[in-house]
Design a protein around this motif. Structure first.
Motif, PDB file in Angstrom:
ATOM      1  N   VAL A  39       0.825  -1.173  -0.105  1.00  0.00           N
ATOM      2  CA  VAL A  39      -0.033   0.043  -0.007  1.00  0.00           C
ATOM      3  C   VAL A  39       0.804   1.227   0.019  1.00  0.00           C
ATOM      4  O   VAL A  39       0.645   2.172  -0.652  1.00  0.00           O
ATOM      5  CB  VAL A  39      -0.881   0.033   1.208  1.00  0.00           C
ATOM      6  CG1 VAL A  39      -1.612   1.361   1.666  1.00  0.00           C
ATOM      7  CG2 VAL A  39      -2.006  -1.153   1.076  1.00  0.00           C
ATOM      8  N   GLU A  40       1.843   1.189   0.634  1.00  0.00           N
ATOM      9  CA  GLU A  40       2.774   2.324   0.831  1.00  0.00           C
ATOM     10  C   GLU A  40       3.822   2.752  -0.488  1.00  0.00           C
ATOM     11  O   GLU A  40       4.099   3.636  -0.822  1.00  0.00           O
ATOM     12  CB  GLU A  40       3.945   2.342   1.997  1.00  0.00           C
ATOM     13  CG  GLU A  40       3.238   2.342   3.295  1.00  0.00           C
ATOM     14  CD  GLU A  40       4.091   1.820   4.487  1.00  0.00           C
ATOM     15  OE1 GLU A  40       5.406   1.524   4.165  1.00  0.00           O
ATOM     16  OE2 GLU A  40       3.784   1.959   5.493  1.00  0.00           O
ATOM     17  N   ASN A  41       3.671   1.444  -1.298  1.00  0.00           N
ATOM     18  CA  ASN A  41       4.661   1.670  -2.570  1.00  0.00           C
ATOM     19  C   ASN A  41       4.012   0.818  -3.812  1.00  0.00           C
ATOM     20  O   ASN A  41       4.166  -0.119  -4.299  1.00  0.00           O
ATOM     21  CB  ASN A  41       6.041   0.829  -2.433  1.00  0.00           C
ATOM     22  CG  ASN A  41       6.656   1.479  -1.190  1.00  0.00           C
ATOM     23  OD1 ASN A  41       7.504   2.697  -1.346  1.00  0.00           O
ATOM     24  ND2 ASN A  41       6.947   0.772  -0.191  1.00  0.00           N
ATOM     25  N   PRO A  42       2.921   1.412  -4.135  1.00  0.00           N
ATOM     26  CA  PRO A  42       1.887   0.676  -5.154  1.00  0.00           C
ATOM     27  C   PRO A  42       2.360   1.012  -6.642  1.00  0.00           C
ATOM     28  O   PRO A  42       1.580   0.358  -7.347  1.00  0.00           O
ATOM     29  CB  PRO A  42       0.678   1.476  -4.915  1.00  0.00           C
ATOM     30  CG  PRO A  42       0.874   2.907  -4.452  1.00  0.00           C
ATOM     31  CD  PRO A  42       2.124   2.689  -3.662  1.00  0.00           C
ATOM     32  N   ALA A  43       3.287   1.811  -6.904  1.00  0.00           N
ATOM     33  CA  ALA A  43       3.659   2.094  -8.168  1.00  0.00           C
ATOM     34  C   ALA A  43       3.809   0.949  -9.267  1.00  0.00           C
ATOM     35  O   ALA A  43       3.348   0.981 -10.351  1.00  0.00           O
ATOM     36  CB  ALA A  43       4.710   3.093  -8.534  1.00  0.00           C
ATOM     37  N   THR A  44       4.723   0.141  -8.721  1.00  0.00           N
ATOM     38  CA  THR A  44       5.155  -0.992  -9.603  1.00  0.00           C
ATOM     39  C   THR A  44       3.774  -1.909  -9.884  1.00  0.00           C
ATOM     40  O   THR A  44       3.936  -2.297 -10.818  1.00  0.00           O
ATOM     41  CB  THR A  44       6.282  -1.786  -8.887  1.00  0.00           C
ATOM     42  OG1 THR A  44       7.402  -1.097  -8.623  1.00  0.00           O
ATOM     43  CG2 THR A  44       6.637  -2.968  -9.808  1.00  0.00           C
ATOM     44  N   PHE A  45       3.279  -2.316  -8.732  1.00  0.00           N
ATOM     45  CA  PHE A  45       1.963  -2.836  -8.906  1.00  0.00           C
ATOM     46  C   PHE A  45       0.944  -2.480  -9.888  1.00  0.00           C
ATOM     47  O   PHE A  45       0.312  -2.864 -10.591  1.00  0.00           O
ATOM     48  CB  PHE A  45       1.219  -3.364  -7.601  1.00  0.00           C
ATOM     49  CG  PHE A  45       2.259  -3.867  -6.652  1.00  0.00           C
ATOM     50  CD1 PHE A  45       2.106  -5.174  -6.555  1.00  0.00           C
ATOM     51  CD2 PHE A  45       3.126  -3.354  -5.595  1.00  0.00           C
ATOM     52  CE1 PHE A  45       2.670  -6.274  -5.655  1.00  0.00           C
ATOM     53  CE2 PHE A  45       3.909  -4.194  -5.047  1.00  0.00           C
ATOM     54  CZ  PHE A  45       3.756  -5.553  -4.778  1.00  0.00           C
ATOM     55  N   GLN A  46       0.691  -1.215  -9.723  1.00  0.00           N
ATOM     56  CA  GLN A  46       0.190  -0.476 -10.660  1.00  0.00           C
ATOM     57  C   GLN A  46       0.438  -0.478 -12.155  1.00  0.00           C
ATOM     58  O   GLN A  46      -0.515  -0.523 -12.895  1.00  0.00           O
ATOM     59  CB  GLN A  46      -0.139   1.144 -10.310  1.00  0.00           C
ATOM     60  CG  GLN A  46      -0.939   1.354  -8.936  1.00  0.00           C
ATOM     61  CD  GLN A  46      -0.960   2.778  -8.724  1.00  0.00           C
ATOM     62  OE1 GLN A  46       0.053   3.486  -8.879  1.00  0.00           O
ATOM     63  NE2 GLN A  46      -2.174   3.414  -8.202  1.00  0.00           N
ATOM     64  N   SER A  47       1.615  -0.249 -12.482  1.00  0.00           N
ATOM     65  CA  SER A  47       2.351  -0.454 -13.741  1.00  0.00           C
ATOM     66  C   SER A  47       1.736  -1.710 -14.631  1.00  0.00           C
ATOM     67  O   SER A  47       1.984  -1.893 -15.576  1.00  0.00           O
ATOM     68  CB  SER A  47       3.779   0.027 -13.747  1.00  0.00           C
ATOM     69  OG  SER A  47       4.467  -0.857 -13.038  1.00  0.00           O
ATOM     70  N   LEU A  48       1.855  -2.681 -13.703  1.00  0.00           N
ATOM     71  CA  LEU A  48       1.780  -4.026 -14.210  1.00  0.00           C
ATOM     72  C   LEU A  48       0.259  -4.567 -14.154  1.00  0.00           C
ATOM     73  O   LEU A  48       0.028  -5.595 -14.574  1.00  0.00           O
ATOM     74  CB  LEU A  48       2.424  -4.888 -13.289  1.00  0.00           C
ATOM     75  CG  LEU A  48       4.127  -4.749 -13.359  1.00  0.00           C
ATOM     76  CD1 LEU A  48       4.644  -5.949 -12.448  1.00  0.00           C
ATOM     77  CD2 LEU A  48       4.440  -5.306 -14.857  1.00  0.00           C
ATOM     78  N   GLY A  49      -0.801  -3.625 -13.867  1.00  0.00           N
ATOM     79  CA  GLY A  49      -1.973  -3.996 -13.797  1.00  0.00           C
ATOM     80  C   GLY A  49      -2.389  -4.549 -12.686  1.00  0.00           C
ATOM     81  O   GLY A  49      -3.610  -5.395 -12.808  1.00  0.00           O
ATOM     82  N   MET A  50      -1.635  -4.857 -11.584  1.00  0.00           N
ATOM     83  CA  MET A  50      -1.971  -6.216 -10.648  1.00  0.00           C
ATOM     84  C   MET A  50      -2.961  -5.536  -9.554  1.00  0.00           C
ATOM     85  O   MET A  50      -3.266  -6.457  -8.873  1.00  0.00           O
ATOM     86  CB  MET A  50      -0.612  -6.518 -10.197  1.00  0.00           C
ATOM     87  CG  MET A  50       0.496  -7.218 -10.858  1.00  0.00           C
ATOM     88  SD  MET A  50       1.957  -7.662  -9.885  1.00  0.00           S
ATOM     89  CE  MET A  50       1.227  -8.831  -8.887  1.00  0.00           C
ATOM     90  N   LEU A  51      -3.397  -4.130  -9.699  1.00  0.00           N
ATOM     91  CA  LEU A  51      -4.308  -3.740  -8.747  1.00  0.00           C
ATOM     92  C   LEU A  51      -5.629  -3.630  -9.283  1.00  0.00           C
ATOM     93  O   LEU A  51      -6.616  -3.336  -8.680  1.00  0.00           O
ATOM     94  CB  LEU A  51      -3.733  -2.370  -8.225  1.00  0.00           C
ATOM     95  CG  LEU A  51      -2.385  -2.126  -7.457  1.00  0.00           C
ATOM     96  CD1 LEU A  51      -2.254  -0.793  -7.005  1.00  0.00           C
ATOM     97  CD2 LEU A  51      -2.532  -3.119  -6.316  1.00  0.00           C
ATOM     98  N   THR A  52      -5.744  -4.054 -10.553  1.00  0.00           N
ATOM     99  CA  THR A  52      -7.127  -4.275 -11.098  1.00  0.00           C
ATOM    100  C   THR A  52      -7.620  -5.489 -10.937  1.00  0.00           C
ATOM    101  O   THR A  52      -7.027  -6.700 -11.307  1.00  0.00           O
ATOM    102  CB  THR A  52      -6.864  -3.865 -12.607  1.00  0.00           C
ATOM    103  OG1 THR A  52      -6.458  -2.491 -12.827  1.00  0.00           O
ATOM    104  CG2 THR A  52      -8.427  -3.804 -13.337  1.00  0.00           C
TER     105      THR A  52
END
Length: 509
Positions: free
Chosen positions: A346-359
């Protein structure tokens, strides 16, 4: 030979070590794991969610003590066996230590790392897809009918594990018809194998028939709730990510069917690959369904590259090829696997967002990857149910009724009570209500955060008292806000009401 055996042993050892260190202790079991484990308490020839093999494995896990160690052992074992089968494919294709090591490394450092952390049918499924490729390769090489029998047995086991293996066979048959391998259909043994294979899977087919083919209902539900949000281009993009450290090896494998003389007779396997991918693409299937296609093609690519790089200066490229999977996977190891705690993600979401893993499957973006959120809040939920039981005098007449299979399975795994099984009208649990064996006096009601009746207006006329025991407060849980109510003193026949609701759920108007 001793060197090869030692290297294989080290890869298998590495596989087990990686699978056990790949999960941060902050995570609990996944919601799907709970359902699969509960199948072991209700052995049958079929289920709404999966065929019977998972239940047989779950029965074994329960017999061994139903600990997290054993829950995680079997997917790790199937992952290790996948490496071994790929190793055997490479040997069958004439590969030596470099090809063996490259293929094993590519399979080890892949999406299978994540797949093999979860107790689901997928780990065994992908092992059996790979094994099916192996038996077909050996049949083409030897023309010995024993390999046809092995193929039939592997398909039958795969079918009884997960029906998806049927898509592999549906892609294989037309591919063979388009190649010289069509001569198989003139082999009388082939039809005997088909007959025996049908006999092996017949008990499950009969179960489906007797239960009005719940697999069709299950597929329709998936189509409406999950597959509707699948993007076809995302499906293709994900194919490049699953074995990202092996993409070069895979490309080599694909072109080897045209450029490498010994592999031209296996070109029908490439057509099989294409047919299966196109079928999944058309049906908007989940992208991971196709993972089982790749390990065998990694073997072809590794052997082809070994032959290309066997002379002169080209040999110096071999270490580079071995380093590529490491260079690609190590930096993202903590992204694809639940290595980081929810708080750090949650504190470092950028990589997860870029890979679409938070969708998630709902098409919306959330704070954690969906699979990770599915591993949070379950112990807290079970503790609330235990608390509710403390206020019940007749525990054997108390039903735990949940909103979803994840809730019911988690309660069954983590609860301290042994009086009754948590159930739900969701998935296979709908068939397990003991309505003819118990008279329901009290209900522990577990309602998800989407519940639209927090004051329990629907149940108020049915019970003497209704009290809220508590809610799941874990901010990282997918089902945060799930409520546990205690409904005491039934004033009406709850058994009959539930029977009617179960009938309406199974046979909607």
């Amino acid at each position: 030979m001793k060197n090869k055996a030692l290297v294989l042993f080290l890869f298998i050892l590495l596989k087990f070590v990686l699978q056990y260190i790949a999960i941060n202790q902050a995570y609990e079991l996944h919601r799907d794991e709970f359902l699969h484990l509960d199948l072991g308490n209700h052995i049958a020839w079929g289920y709404v969610s999966v065929p019977p093999v998972t239940a047989w494995l779950s029965y074994l896990i329960i017999s061994l003590g139903k600990t997290v160690f054993w829950v995680k052992f079997f997917p790790a074992l199937f992952g290790a066996l996948t490496i071994w089968v790929v190793w055997k494919i490479v040997e069958a294709l004439g590969g030596n230590l470099f090809a063996l090591s490259l293929s094993a490394l590519c399979v080890t450092l892949s999406a299978l790392l994540r797949i093999n952390t979860l107790y689901q049918p997928n780990s065994l499924e992908f092992l059996l897809w790979t094994t099916l490729f192996f038996t077909i390769i050996r049949f083409v090489q030897s023309q010995e009918n024993k390999w046809l029998w092995y193929t039939g047995f592997v398909f039958a086991l795969g079918f009884l594990n997960k029906y998806n293996i049927s898509f592999l066979v549906l892609g294989l048959f037309p591919a063979m018809l388009l190649s010289k391998q069509r001569k198989l259909f003139a082999n009388k043994q082939f039809y005997l194998v088909l007959l025996v294979t049908l006999i092996l899977i017949a008990p499950n087919l009969w179960w489906q028939y007797q239960n009005d083919f719940p697999v069709i209902w299950h597929l329709n539900t998936l189509s409406k709730t999950q597959l509707v949000n699948v993007n076809r281009m995302d499906f293709l993009k994900d194919q490049l990510l699953f074995f990202s450290g092996a993409n070069l090896v895979l490309i080599a494998g694909y072109i080897s069917f045209f450029l490498f003389e010994p592999f031209k007779k296996f070109r029908f396997l490439l057509w099989t690959f294409i047919f299966v991918i196109l079928t999944y693409f058309y049906l908007k299937a989940k992208s991971y369904y196709a993972i089982g296609l790749y390990p065998a093609f990694i073997a072809f690519g590794a052997v082809y590259l070994e032959n290309i790089l066997k002379k002169g200066r080209k040999q110096y490229l071999r270490p580079v090829l071995l380093l590529i999977p490491l260079a690609i996977i190590i930096p993202i190891f903590s992204v694809f696997l639940p290595v980081l705690s929810p708080q750090k993600i949650v504190e470092n979401p950028a990589t997860f967002q870029s890979l679409g893993m938070l969708t998630w499957e709902d098409g919306k973006e959330h704070s954690l990857p969906q699979d990770f959120a599915d591993m949070q809040g379950w112990k807290e939920l079970a503790a609330l149910v235990d608390k509710a039981f403390e206020d019940v005098s007749d525990k054997s007449a108390t039903l735990i009724h949940c909103d979803s299979y994840g809730m019911a399975g988690a309660i069954n795994f983590y609860t301290n009570q042994t009086y009754t099984e948590a159930l739900t009208l969701d998935a296979d649990y709908i068939n397990w209500y003991p309505l003819d064996e118990m008279i329901i006096e009290n209900v522990i009601l577990v309602q998800g955060p989407w519940d639209d009746d927090p004051k329990r207006k629907k149940e108020t006329p049915l019970f003497d008292s209704i009290s809220l025991i508590g809610k799941v407060e874990n901010e990282y849980a997918r089902d945060k806000g799930t409520s546990v109510y205690l409904l005491k003193g039934a004033k009406m026949d709850i058994n009959t009401i539930l029977k009617e609701e179960i009938h309406n759920r199974k046979f909607p108007q």
